[in-house]
Design a protein around this motif. Structure first.
Motif, PDB file in Angstrom:
ATOM      1  N   ASN A 129       0.837  -1.212   0.000  1.00  0.00           N
ATOM      2  CA  ASN A 129       0.000   0.000   0.000  1.00  0.00           C
ATOM      3  C   ASN A 129       0.867   1.256   0.000  1.00  0.00           C
ATOM      4  O   ASN A 129       0.575   2.220  -0.703  1.00  0.00           O
ATOM      5  CB  ASN A 129      -0.918   0.024   1.230  1.00  0.00           C
ATOM      6  CG  ASN A 129      -2.088  -0.926   1.052  1.00  0.00           C
ATOM      7  OD1 ASN A 129      -2.449  -1.261  -0.078  1.00  0.00           O
ATOM      8  ND2 ASN A 129      -2.658  -1.375   2.155  1.00  0.00           N
ATOM      9  N   GLN A 130       1.929   1.211   0.785  1.00  0.00           N
ATOM     10  CA  GLN A 130       2.841   2.384   0.854  1.00  0.00           C
ATOM     11  C   GLN A 130       3.420   2.709  -0.515  1.00  0.00           C
ATOM     12  O   GLN A 130       3.461   3.858  -0.943  1.00  0.00           O
ATOM     13  CB  GLN A 130       3.992   2.084   1.800  1.00  0.00           C
ATOM     14  CG  GLN A 130       3.790   2.644   3.195  1.00  0.00           C
ATOM     15  CD  GLN A 130       4.895   2.156   4.135  1.00  0.00           C
ATOM     16  OE1 GLN A 130       5.974   1.765   3.689  1.00  0.00           O
ATOM     17  NE2 GLN A 130       4.613   2.164   5.413  1.00  0.00           N
ATOM     18  N   GLU A 164       0.777   4.105  -2.781  1.00  0.00           N
ATOM     19  CA  GLU A 164       0.471   5.513  -2.425  1.00  0.00           C
ATOM     20  C   GLU A 164       1.552   6.445  -2.952  1.00  0.00           C
ATOM     21  O   GLU A 164       1.273   7.540  -3.433  1.00  0.00           O
ATOM     22  CB  GLU A 164       0.346   5.649  -0.902  1.00  0.00           C
ATOM     23  CG  GLU A 164      -1.005   5.185  -0.377  1.00  0.00           C
ATOM     24  CD  GLU A 164      -0.987   4.886   1.116  1.00  0.00           C
ATOM     25  OE1 GLU A 164      -0.099   5.404   1.824  1.00  0.00           O
ATOM     26  OE2 GLU A 164      -1.866   4.121   1.567  1.00  0.00           O
ATOM     27  N   GLU A 165       2.794   6.009  -2.853  1.00  0.00           N
ATOM     28  CA  GLU A 165       3.894   6.840  -3.366  1.00  0.00           C
ATOM     29  C   GLU A 165       3.738   7.066  -4.879  1.00  0.00           C
ATOM     30  O   GLU A 165       3.919   8.178  -5.377  1.00  0.00           O
ATOM     31  CB  GLU A 165       5.239   6.139  -3.067  1.00  0.00           C
ATOM     32  CG  GLU A 165       6.438   7.022  -3.353  1.00  0.00           C
ATOM     33  CD  GLU A 165       7.762   6.289  -3.099  1.00  0.00           C
ATOM     34  OE1 GLU A 165       7.840   5.449  -2.181  1.00  0.00           O
ATOM     35  OE2 GLU A 165       8.721   6.583  -3.847  1.00  0.00           O
ATOM     36  N   ASP A 198       0.921   6.875  -6.628  1.00  0.00           N
ATOM     37  CA  ASP A 198      -0.258   7.753  -6.838  1.00  0.00           C
ATOM     38  C   ASP A 198       0.109   9.211  -6.565  1.00  0.00           C
ATOM     39  O   ASP A 198      -0.276  10.105  -7.312  1.00  0.00           O
ATOM     40  CB  ASP A 198      -1.410   7.333  -5.913  1.00  0.00           C
ATOM     41  CG  ASP A 198      -2.076   6.038  -6.392  1.00  0.00           C
ATOM     42  OD1 ASP A 198      -1.890   5.682  -7.573  1.00  0.00           O
ATOM     43  OD2 ASP A 198      -2.762   5.391  -5.574  1.00  0.00           O
TER      44      ASP A 198
END
Ligand code: NAD
Length: 267
Positions: A45-46, A49-50, A52
Motif C-alpha cells: 500500500n505504501q 500511495e507513493e 499515486d
C-alpha cells in the motif's frame, strides 16, 4: 521518446522494494497502470500511495507466489482490479550467501521453487488472458551469475540459469500470439536486499561495515566491471520500460545484460 505505455496494465512481482519498486515507478511514470505486488499489505500500500502521489496509477496485489494458493490469490486480485495484464515482470526472487556444502537438497528445492516455479505460476495464470488481448510482454529478471557463475551461491545461480532457458522456450511457445518474452540480467545492483548479503560478505573478508568502503572492495575484488561501480535499481528499470513498450516488438527471447560490462561475454 514516447514509450507508448499509457494505460498498459503491468504486474511487477516483488515490487515493494529494490529493483521491483524501481520498475513499478518507471512504468508508472510512463503512464502504465501498475500493480504493486508483495507479501506484506502495508508495504505494498505504501508503494502504491507513493506512485499515486507522483501522478501515477497503482493497484495492489498481495500474496506469496512461492505457493499455488498465494499465486492464485495474486492473479485473482489483479484480474478483478484491472481485468487483465498487458505486461508481466517476473522480478520477485530470493538470494542467500550459501556455499556448495551448506546448501542442502531442501535448500536447493526451496530456492528453485521461489525463484523459478513462482515465475511459472504467474505465467500459467496470466498468459491465457494476455493471449486474448493479442499483445503482451513478459520480462523475467535473471542475473549475470546465470552465465558467469562463481563457486558461491550455486543454488541461486542455477535458478537464474533456468530462467534464461525458460524465457527462450516460452518465447517459442508464444509464437504468433503478439506476446514477447525476454530476460534482463542485472549485475551487482545496490538494493537493500543485496546490500544485506554484501555486508555479510564484507564481514568474512574484513572489509568493515561502511557501505562506501564495501562497494569499493566489491568492484575491485568481487565483481570487477569496466564501469567501475555497482548498478542502481533505476538503471535496470529503464531498460525494462523500453522492453515492455510496443517499441520493442522485435526483441524476443533475448537476454539483456545490465551489469556495467561485468559479465565478460560477447552476448
Ligand atoms: P529485494 O529483496 O530488494 O526485492 C525482492 C522482492 O521480492 C522483495 O520485496 C521480496 O519480498 C519479494 N519476494 C521474494 N519472494 C517473494 C514471494 N515468494 N512472494 C512475494 N514476494 C516475494 O531484491 P532485489 O535486489 O531488488 O532483487 C530483485 C530481483 O533481481 C531478484 O529476482 C534478484 O534475484 C534479481 N537480481 C538482483 C541483483 C542485485 O544485485 N540486487 C542482481 C541480479 C539479479
Amino acid at each position: 521518446m514516447d514509450l507508448q505505455l499509457r494505460d498498459k496494465r503491468a504486474l511487477i512481482t516483488g515490487s515493494t522494494s529494490g529493483i521491483g519498486a524501481a520498475i513499478a515507478k518507471a512504468l508508472a511514470q510512463e503512464g502504465a497502470i501498475v500493480i504493486v505486488h508483495g507479501r506484506k499489505e502495508e508495504q505494498a500500500n505504501q508503494m502504491a500511495e507513493e506512485i499515486d502521489a507522483n501522478g501515477g496509477k497503482a493497484f495492489v496485489a498481495v500474496g506469496d507466489i512461492s505457493t499455488d494458493e498465494g499465486a492464485r490469490q495474486v492473479a485473482n486480485k489483479v484480474l478483478s482490479s484491472v481485468g487483465s495484464v498487458d505486461i508481466l515482470v517476473n522480478n520477485a526472487g530470493i538470494y542467500e550467501d550459501r556455499t556448495w556444502m551448506d546448501s542442502d537438497p531442501k535448500g536447493w528445492a526451496d530456492i528453485y521453487n521461489a525463484n523459478v516455479i513462482s515465475m511459472v505460476r504467474m505465467i500459467q495464470l496470466l498468459v491465457p488472458h494476455m493471449k486474448q488481448l493479442g499483445w503482451g510482454r513478459i520480462i523475467q529478471i535473471a542475473s549475470g551469475l546465470a552465465i558467469q557463475p562463481f563457486a558461491a551461491r550455486p543454488d541461486y545461480q542455477a535458478t537464474k540459469a533456468a530462467t534464461l532457458n525458460m524465457t527462450v522456450s516460452l518465447a517459442k511457445e508464444l509464437a504468433q500470439t503478439g506476446i514477447t518474452v525476454n530476460t534482463v540480467s542485472p549485475g551487482l545492483i545496490a538494493t537493500e536486499g543485496a546490500k544485506r548479503i554484501f555486508h555479510q560478505i564484507a564481514l568474512t573478508k574484513g572489509w568493515g561495515s561502511e557501505w562506501a568502503e564495501i562497494e569499493k572492495h566489491l568492484v575491485q575484488e568481487d565483481w570487477p566491471n569496466p564501469s567501475s561501480r555497482l548498478g542502481r535499481p533505476e538503471e535496470v528499470a529503464n531498460i525494462i520500460a523500453y522492453l515492455a513498450s510496443p517499441l520493442a516488438d522485435y526483441i524476443n527471447g533475448a537476454n539483456i545484460r545490465v551489469d556495467g560490462g561485468g559479465v565478460g561475454a560477447i552476448n
